[in-house]
Design a protein around this motif. Structure first.
Motif, PDB file in Angstrom:
ATOM      1  N   ASN A 122      -7.578 -16.882   6.926  1.00 23.54           N
ATOM      2  CA  ASN A 122      -8.299 -17.179   5.676  1.00 23.54           C
ATOM      3  C   ASN A 122      -8.090 -16.210   4.521  1.00 23.54           C
ATOM      4  N   THR A 123      -7.643 -14.993   4.837  1.00 19.61           N
ATOM      5  CA  THR A 123      -7.427 -14.009   3.767  1.00 19.61           C
ATOM      6  C   THR A 123      -6.210 -13.161   4.100  1.00 19.61           C
ATOM      7  N   GLY A 124      -5.748 -12.440   3.107  1.00 20.47           N
ATOM      8  CA  GLY A 124      -4.653 -11.505   3.324  1.00 20.47           C
ATOM      9  C   GLY A 124      -5.062 -10.393   4.267  1.00 20.47           C
ATOM     10  N   SER A 125      -6.307  -9.939   4.144  1.00 25.71           N
ATOM     11  CA  SER A 125      -6.792  -8.865   5.035  1.00 25.71           C
ATOM     12  C   SER A 125      -6.695  -9.295   6.493  1.00 25.71           C
ATOM     13  N   GLU A 126      -7.122 -10.532   6.737  1.00 24.50           N
ATOM     14  CA  GLU A 126      -7.113 -11.052   8.104  1.00 24.50           C
ATOM     15  C   GLU A 126      -5.674 -11.182   8.612  1.00 24.50           C
ATOM     16  N   ALA A 127      -4.778 -11.577   7.701  1.00 21.95           N
ATOM     17  CA  ALA A 127      -3.370 -11.709   8.092  1.00 21.95           C
ATOM     18  C   ALA A 127      -2.805 -10.349   8.493  1.00 21.95           C
ATOM     19  N   VAL A 128      -3.096  -9.326   7.677  1.00 22.87           N
ATOM     20  CA  VAL A 128      -2.599  -7.979   7.985  1.00 22.87           C
ATOM     21  C   VAL A 128      -3.185  -7.499   9.317  1.00 22.87           C
ATOM     22  N   MET A 129      -4.471  -7.746   9.516  1.00 21.45           N
ATOM     23  CA  MET A 129      -5.113  -7.337  10.765  1.00 21.45           C
ATOM     24  C   MET A 129      -4.409  -7.980  11.970  1.00 21.45           C
ATOM     25  N   ALA A 150      -0.695   2.510  -0.720  1.00 22.87           N
ATOM     26  CA  ALA A 150      -0.469   1.056  -0.680  1.00 22.87           C
ATOM     27  C   ALA A 150      -1.741   0.341  -0.228  1.00 22.87           C
ATOM     28  N   TYR A 151      -2.030  -0.777  -0.887  1.00 20.28           N
ATOM     29  CA  TYR A 151      -3.202  -1.588  -0.563  1.00 20.28           C
ATOM     30  C   TYR A 151      -2.799  -2.744   0.341  1.00 20.28           C
ATOM     31  N   HIS A 152      -3.513  -2.883   1.449  1.00 17.40           N
ATOM     32  CA  HIS A 152      -3.223  -4.002   2.352  1.00 17.40           C
ATOM     33  C   HIS A 152      -4.500  -4.712   2.779  1.00 17.40           C
ATOM     34  N   GLY A 153      -5.595  -4.554   2.051  1.00 20.31           N
ATOM     35  CA  GLY A 153      -6.833  -5.227   2.420  1.00 20.31           C
ATOM     36  C   GLY A 153      -7.740  -4.349   3.255  1.00 20.31           C
ATOM     37  N   ALA A 154      -8.635  -4.984   4.015  1.00 20.19           N
ATOM     38  CA  ALA A 154      -9.831  -4.299   4.525  1.00 20.19           C
ATOM     39  C   ALA A 154      -9.789  -3.885   5.994  1.00 20.19           C
ATOM     40  N   LEU A 219       4.794  -2.476   5.477  1.00 17.37           N
ATOM     41  CA  LEU A 219       5.460  -2.176   4.204  1.00 17.37           C
ATOM     42  C   LEU A 219       5.376  -3.344   3.234  1.00 17.37           C
ATOM     43  N   ASP A 220       4.710  -3.144   2.121  1.00 20.28           N
ATOM     44  CA  ASP A 220       4.805  -4.084   1.003  1.00 20.28           C
ATOM     45  C   ASP A 220       6.066  -3.670   0.251  1.00 20.28           C
ATOM     46  N   PRO A 221       7.050  -4.567   0.108  1.00 21.28           N
ATOM     47  CA  PRO A 221       8.298  -4.147  -0.520  1.00 21.28           C
ATOM     48  C   PRO A 221       8.109  -3.530  -1.913  1.00 21.28           C
ATOM     49  N   ALA A 252       6.329  -6.880   6.968  1.00 22.53           N
ATOM     50  CA  ALA A 252       6.409  -6.932   5.505  1.00 22.53           C
ATOM     51  C   ALA A 252       5.135  -7.585   4.993  1.00 22.53           C
ATOM     52  N   ASP A 253       4.333  -6.831   4.264  1.00 20.68           N
ATOM     53  CA  ASP A 253       3.121  -7.408   3.682  1.00 20.68           C
ATOM     54  C   ASP A 253       3.491  -8.030   2.336  1.00 20.68           C
ATOM     55  N   GLU A 254       3.672  -9.351   2.365  1.00 15.85           N
ATOM     56  CA  GLU A 254       4.046 -10.079   1.145  1.00 15.85           C
ATOM     57  C   GLU A 254       2.857 -10.857   0.574  1.00 15.85           C
ATOM     58  N   VAL A 255       1.656 -10.412   0.900  1.00 20.06           N
ATOM     59  CA  VAL A 255       0.474 -11.111   0.388  1.00 20.06           C
ATOM     60  C   VAL A 255       0.551 -11.214  -1.140  1.00 20.06           C
ATOM     61  N   LEU A 256       0.944 -10.120  -1.780  1.00 17.19           N
ATOM     62  CA  LEU A 256       1.062 -10.139  -3.237  1.00 17.19           C
ATOM     63  C   LEU A 256       2.508 -10.398  -3.674  1.00 17.19           C
ATOM     64  N   SER A 257       3.455  -9.790  -2.955  1.00 19.90           N
ATOM     65  CA  SER A 257       4.823  -9.777  -3.474  1.00 19.90           C
ATOM     66  C   SER A 257       5.635 -11.031  -3.133  1.00 19.90           C
ATOM     67  N   GLY A 279      -0.419 -14.562   1.710  1.00 22.33           N
ATOM     68  CA  GLY A 279      -1.771 -14.915   1.255  1.00 22.33           C
ATOM     69  C   GLY A 279      -1.660 -15.423  -0.172  1.00 22.33           C
ATOM     70  N   LYS A 280      -2.667 -15.204  -0.959  1.00 28.86           N
ATOM     71  CA  LYS A 280      -2.670 -15.504  -2.388  1.00 28.86           C
ATOM     72  C   LYS A 280      -1.933 -16.807  -2.739  1.00 28.86           C
ATOM     73  N   ILE A 281      -0.658 -16.736  -3.219  1.00 30.83           N
ATOM     74  CA  ILE A 281      -0.043 -17.950  -3.807  1.00 30.83           C
ATOM     75  C   ILE A 281       0.129 -19.077  -2.799  1.00 30.83           C
TER      76      ILE A 281
HETATM   77  C1  LIG Z   1      -0.448  -6.430  -0.462  1.00 30.59           C
HETATM   78  C2  LIG Z   1      -1.799  -6.967  -0.104  1.00 30.59           C
HETATM   79  N1  LIG Z   1      -2.141  -7.107   1.190  1.00 30.59           N
HETATM   80  C3  LIG Z   1      -3.341  -7.601   1.564  1.00 30.59           C
HETATM   81  C4  LIG Z   1      -4.274  -7.950   0.629  1.00 30.59           C
HETATM   82  C5  LIG Z   1      -5.617  -8.483   1.079  1.00 30.59           C
HETATM   83  O1  LIG Z   1      -5.714  -9.829   0.759  1.00 30.59           O
HETATM   84  P1  LIG Z   1      -7.165 -10.518   0.633  1.00 30.59           P
HETATM   85  O2  LIG Z   1      -7.789  -9.954  -0.607  1.00 30.59           O
HETATM   86  O3  LIG Z   1      -6.869 -11.987   0.572  1.00 30.59           O
HETATM   87  O4  LIG Z   1      -7.921 -10.132   1.871  1.00 30.59           O
HETATM   88  C6  LIG Z   1      -3.976  -7.833  -0.729  1.00 30.59           C
HETATM   89  C7  LIG Z   1      -4.958  -8.194  -1.759  1.00 30.59           C
HETATM   90  O5  LIG Z   1      -4.852  -7.884  -2.920  1.00 30.59           O
HETATM   91  C8  LIG Z   1      -2.706  -7.310  -1.111  1.00 30.59           C
HETATM   92  O6  LIG Z   1      -2.384  -7.156  -2.396  1.00 30.59           O
END
Ligand SMILES: Cc1ncc(COP(=O)(O)O)c(C=O)c1O
Length: 451
Positions: A122-129, A150-154, A219-221, A252-257, A279-281
């Motif tokens: 449901n979210t990028g955070s959950e995907a990274v987890m 680097a930000y990868h969520g919660a 790694l977010d590219p 590769a964390d492509e949630v944003l990229s 995530g996101k798009i």
């Molecule tokens: C690179 C990256 N990973 C993970 C997340 C977390 O995604 P979400 O806010 O959908 O939990 C974000 C959110 O900005 C992000 O930019």
């Protein structure tokens, strides 16, 4: 700031102020997301219209935030509105799979090199987890390496060193694992190795030293909050060779990229991950996350006739509203759409850099495709430490965001700003002209950067 600025487009209107008064009674800080920008109070939105937002006081803004880079087609994109409206009439969620999840899965698997199979959350955070848990289940190791800033969520492990400061980030050759919140377990800190973006030598050394306990390198590219800086080929090569040598997976964390191209950011920068997070798009404006990658690694989720190595469920995972919205949005994101975004991004970055050169101002611009970030720095930062803003730089960026708001543009400060497909060259020229005007008229403030 002049008196007219405080009364004008920049100031938050009466209805937003009234809303915030109500909100403060029920939310500890008046909002329910730490990421909401407030100056000093947030602007309440009523609706979106393509590339524009309209706030509750009826003010219209060009939206360079796009709900934190989610809305690649802007607001109320017609194919998404139609798909969601149709799905609403059939039901919002079921305890059974739907055809809609196969449509979106096929689209992503067909597009992205290295994505053989996918799972929705449901979210990028959950995907990274879940990607980190999958790497653990696959390797039998528990620690991760991640990039400072680097930000990868919660998820706790990726929160480590997310907001390091000069006081606590430690020596450059040995970046500290810095807690994100008071009480963060010491065991979590002990399981995170902090790398510095684009420092190939350090990455090789640290991955080698900690190899026997590392499950993955996350790694977010092009990590947005760490500077939105492009990875150097030698950094990508170092990460890749160290990971392969030591049996460490690359996530590769492509949630944003992911919005960097038709095949995503890893393909753009030559990274070959084992796992991806999206995530996101891919949700077309509805909540979504996804874990994807090599079939062999993804087999940890396999529940066909057995207990999976990594069980993963979720009440709302793959809910059909997110699936149909994501499919409609991604389908419209064809090669032509990416070409348009690339053209707009190049035009904007070019115009911003030209304005900087014209005024001899100590600014620079990073970003690729539909992403950009203005830095109040004379040279392009190479990593999070260099991108970290001083108090004077933060003050200048806040003033810049105010100047944009006064001109009817919402520019996020300290993170990536983004463009969307409904934007035109006239929108781009407006964004560039506001910056030019700021550099021309705020020399007094900009001089504080040299102090
Ligand atoms: C690179 C990256 N990973 C993970 C997340 C977390 O995604 P979400 O806010 O959908 O939990 C974000 C959110 O900005 C992000 O930019």
């Amino acid at each position: 700031m002049t008196a007219s600025d405080t009364e004008g487009h920049n100031s938050v209107g009466r209805l937003s102020r009234e809303a915030f008064d109500r909100a403060r009674r029920v939310f500890i800080d008046g909002t329910t997301r730490v990421t909401i920008e407030r100056d000093p109070i947030p602007r309440y939105m009523e609706r979106g219209e393509g590339a524009y937002l309209v706030d509750v006081d009826g003010r219209r803004f060009l939206d360079l935030n796009g709900n934190f880079t989610t809305l690649i087609h802007g607001h109320r994109f017609e194919p998404v509105v139609e798909a969601v409206t149709r799905q609403l009439q059939s039901g919002t969620c079921f305890a059974n799979p739907t055809l809609a999840e196969i449509d979106l899965a096929e689209l992503v698997c067909d597009r992205v090199p290295g994505v053989e199979t996918i799972r929705f959350v449901n979210t990028g955070s959950e995907a990274v987890m879940f990607a980190i848990k999958a790497a653990r289940a696959f390797t039998g190791r528990s620690a991760i390496a991640k990039i400072e800033g680097a930000y990868h969520g919660a998820y706790d492990w990726v929160e480590v060193s997310q907001a390091s400061t000069p006081d606590n980030w430690g020596p450059g050759h040995e970046p500290a694992a810095v807690p994100y919140y008071r009480g963060m377990p010491a065991s979590v800190l002990g399981e995170v190795v902090t790398l510095r973006f684009n420092d190939a030598e350090l990455a090789e050394a640290l991955i080698g030293t900690h190899a026997d306990r590392l499950a993955a390198i996350v790694l977010d590219p092009m990590p947005s909050r760490a500077g939105l800086i492009a990875p150097t080929p030698d950094f990508i090569a170092a990460i890749q060779s160290a990971a392969r040598r030591h049996g460490v997976l690359i996530i590769a964390d492509e949630v944003l990229s992911f919005r960097q191209g038709y095949e995503g950011a890893s393909a753009r920068h030559g990274l070959k991950p084992d796992l991806f997070t999206f995530g996101k798009i891919i949700g077309g404006g509805m909540p979504i996350g996804a874990i994807a990658g090599r079939r062999e690694v993804m087999s940890v989720f396999d529940a066909n006739g057995k207990k999976p190595a990594l069980p993963q469920g979720g009440t709302f995972s793959a809910n059909p509203l997110s699936m149909v919205a994501g499919f409609a949005s991604m389908l419209a994101l064809d090669h032509g759409a990416f070409k348009h975004l690339e053209m707009l991004g190049d035009r904007l970055r070019g115009q911003l850099l030209a304005a900087i050169a014209r005024h001899g101002a100590p600014f620079t611009v990073s970003g690729v495709a539909s992403l950009f970030r203005i830095h109040p720095k004379p040279a392009l930062p190479r990593d999070f430490r260099e991108a970290t803003m001083s108090a004077a730089e933060t003050a200048v960026m806040n003033e810049l965001s105010r100047a944009y708001a006064t001109a009817g543009v919402i520019l996020p400060s300290g993170a990536a700003a983004c463009l969307s497909t409904p934007m035109t060259t006239a929108d781009i020229d407006l964004v560039a002209s506001v910056f030019d005007e700021f550099l021309a008229t705020r020399a007094d403030l900009i001089e504080s950067l040299a102090a």
